[in-house]
Design a protein around this motif. Sequence first.
Motif, short mmCIF file in Angstrom:
data_model
loop_
_atom_site.label_atom_id
_atom_site.label_comp_id
_atom_site.label_asym_id
_atom_site.label_seq_id
_atom_site.Cartn_x
_atom_site.Cartn_y
_atom_site.Cartn_z
N PRO A 57 0.84 -1.21 0.00
CA PRO A 57 0.00 0.00 0.00
C PRO A 57 0.87 1.26 0.00
O PRO A 57 1.83 1.37 0.78
CB PRO A 57 -0.81 -0.12 1.29
N LEU A 58 0.54 2.18 -0.89
CA LEU A 58 1.33 3.38 -1.10
C LEU A 58 0.59 4.61 -0.57
O LEU A 58 -0.59 4.81 -0.88
CB LEU A 58 1.60 3.54 -2.60
N THR A 59 1.30 5.40 0.23
CA THR A 59 0.78 6.68 0.73
C THR A 59 1.56 7.80 0.07
O THR A 59 2.80 7.81 0.12
CB THR A 59 0.92 6.77 2.26
N ALA A 60 0.85 8.73 -0.55
CA ALA A 60 1.47 9.92 -1.13
C ALA A 60 1.46 11.04 -0.11
O ALA A 60 0.43 11.29 0.52
CB ALA A 60 0.70 10.35 -2.38
N VAL A 61 2.59 11.70 0.05
CA VAL A 61 2.68 12.86 0.92
C VAL A 61 2.96 14.05 0.00
O VAL A 61 4.04 14.18 -0.56
CB VAL A 61 3.79 12.69 1.98
N ILE A 62 1.94 14.89 -0.19
CA ILE A 62 2.00 15.98 -1.15
C ILE A 62 2.42 17.26 -0.45
O ILE A 62 1.72 17.76 0.44
CB ILE A 62 0.61 16.17 -1.83
N PRO A 63 3.57 17.83 -0.84
CA PRO A 63 4.11 18.99 -0.12
C PRO A 63 3.27 20.27 -0.21
O PRO A 63 3.24 21.04 0.74
CB PRO A 63 5.47 19.22 -0.78
N ALA A 64 2.59 20.50 -1.35
CA ALA A 64 1.87 21.78 -1.51
C ALA A 64 0.77 21.63 -2.56
O ALA A 64 0.80 20.71 -3.38
CB ALA A 64 2.84 22.89 -1.92
N ASP A 65 -0.15 22.57 -2.53
CA ASP A 65 -1.28 22.54 -3.46
C ASP A 65 -0.84 22.58 -4.92
O ASP A 65 -1.46 21.96 -5.78
CB ASP A 65 -2.22 23.72 -3.19
N ASP A 66 0.23 23.33 -5.22
CA ASP A 66 0.69 23.47 -6.61
C ASP A 66 1.81 22.50 -6.97
O ASP A 66 2.51 22.69 -7.98
CB ASP A 66 1.14 24.91 -6.87
N TYR A 67 1.98 21.47 -6.19
CA TYR A 67 3.11 20.54 -6.34
C TYR A 67 3.26 19.98 -7.75
O TYR A 67 4.35 19.95 -8.31
CB TYR A 67 2.95 19.41 -5.33
N GLU A 68 2.16 19.57 -8.34
CA GLU A 68 2.21 18.96 -9.67
C GLU A 68 2.87 19.89 -10.69
O GLU A 68 3.58 19.44 -11.59
CB GLU A 68 0.80 18.58 -10.12
N GLU A 69 2.66 21.18 -10.54
CA GLU A 69 3.24 22.16 -11.47
C GLU A 69 4.76 22.24 -11.37
O GLU A 69 5.40 22.79 -12.27
CB GLU A 69 2.65 23.55 -11.19
N HIS A 70 5.34 21.69 -10.32
CA HIS A 70 6.77 21.80 -10.09
C HIS A 70 7.51 20.47 -10.29
O HIS A 70 8.67 20.35 -9.90
CB HIS A 70 7.03 22.33 -8.67
N LEU A 71 6.85 19.51 -10.88
CA LEU A 71 7.45 18.19 -11.04
C LEU A 71 8.42 18.10 -12.22
O LEU A 71 9.17 17.15 -12.33
CB LEU A 71 6.37 17.11 -11.18
N GLY A 72 8.39 19.07 -13.10
CA GLY A 72 9.32 19.06 -14.22
C GLY A 72 8.67 18.64 -15.51
O GLY A 72 7.69 19.24 -15.95
N SER A 73 9.16 17.59 -16.10
CA SER A 73 8.74 17.16 -17.43
C SER A 73 7.31 16.62 -17.47
O SER A 73 6.76 16.21 -16.44
CB SER A 73 9.69 16.08 -17.93
N ALA A 74 6.77 16.58 -18.67
CA ALA A 74 5.43 16.00 -18.86
C ALA A 74 5.44 14.52 -18.47
O ALA A 74 4.45 14.02 -17.92
CB ALA A 74 4.99 16.17 -20.32
N ALA A 75 6.54 13.84 -18.73
CA ALA A 75 6.64 12.42 -18.35
C ALA A 75 6.58 12.26 -16.84
O ALA A 75 5.92 11.34 -16.32
CB ALA A 75 7.91 11.80 -18.91
N ALA A 76 7.26 13.15 -16.10
CA ALA A 76 7.24 13.09 -14.63
C ALA A 76 5.84 13.35 -14.10
O ALA A 76 5.39 12.69 -13.16
CB ALA A 76 8.24 14.08 -14.04
N VAL A 77 5.13 14.29 -14.71
CA VAL A 77 3.76 14.59 -14.30
C VAL A 77 2.85 13.40 -14.58
O VAL A 77 2.03 13.02 -13.74
CB VAL A 77 3.23 15.87 -14.99
N ALA A 78 3.02 12.76 -15.73
CA ALA A 78 2.20 11.59 -16.08
C ALA A 78 2.45 10.45 -15.10
O ALA A 78 1.50 9.80 -14.64
CB ALA A 78 2.49 11.14 -17.51
N ARG A 79 3.72 10.21 -14.77
CA ARG A 79 4.03 9.16 -13.78
C ARG A 79 3.44 9.51 -12.42
O ARG A 79 2.87 8.66 -11.74
CB ARG A 79 5.55 8.96 -13.65
N TYR A 80 3.53 10.78 -12.02
CA TYR A 80 2.96 11.25 -10.76
C TYR A 80 1.46 10.97 -10.70
O TYR A 80 0.95 10.41 -9.72
CB TYR A 80 3.24 12.75 -10.61
N ARG A 81 0.76 11.34 -11.76
CA ARG A 81 -0.69 11.13 -11.78
C ARG A 81 -1.04 9.65 -11.71
O ARG A 81 -1.98 9.26 -11.01
CB ARG A 81 -1.29 11.76 -13.03
#
Length: 157
Positions: A57-81
Motif C-alpha cells: 500500500p502506497l501513501t502519497a505525501v503531497i508537499p503543496a497545493d501546486d506541487y504537480e506544477e513543479h514536477l518538471g517534465s510531462a513524463a514526470a507529471v504523467a508518472r505522478y498522476r
Amino acid sequence: MTRIGITGHRSIPRAARPEILHRLVSELKAPADEALSCLADGADQLFAAVAVEARVPLTAVIPADDYEEHLGSAAAVARYRRLLASCTRTVRMPYRVSGPPAYAAAGHWIVDHVDHLIAVWDGLPARGLGGTAQIAAYAREVHVPVTVVWPQGVVRA
C-alpha cells in the motif's frame, strides 16, 4: 506494521538506475505494510512504482497545493498522476506553494511516520532545505534507521 519511506535525488544518473532499482526491490521484498513517498521525479517515483508492483500500500505525501506544477517534465507529471491514482492514502501538507519549506515539511512528515527510511543519496550535502541529506540527517536525529542506496563511483550531475 512496517512502514518504509523514501527520500532521494530527483536526478539519478543513468549508470546508477539499475543498482538503485535492484536495491529498492530488495528493500520492499522485506515485509512492508506501507510505503510513503512524495512522488517526486527520480527516486520517489522509482520507489513508488516498485511499491505498487510489489502490492505494498502506497501513501502519497503531497508537499503543496501546486506541487504537480513543479514536477518538471510531462513524463514526470504523467508518472505522478498514475502513481497518485494507485495510492491507498494521500496526505497533504498545509502549503499552497511548493518550495523548500514545503519539501522539508513533507520529508519530516514521512520520517515521523515510518519505521525505516531509504535514502537514494550520493552522500553529498543537501542543495537546500528539504534536500535528501537534510531529511536523512533528520531521520538519524530522531533515531529512524536509514539505508543509503547509491552505487559506488557514480557521480550525480
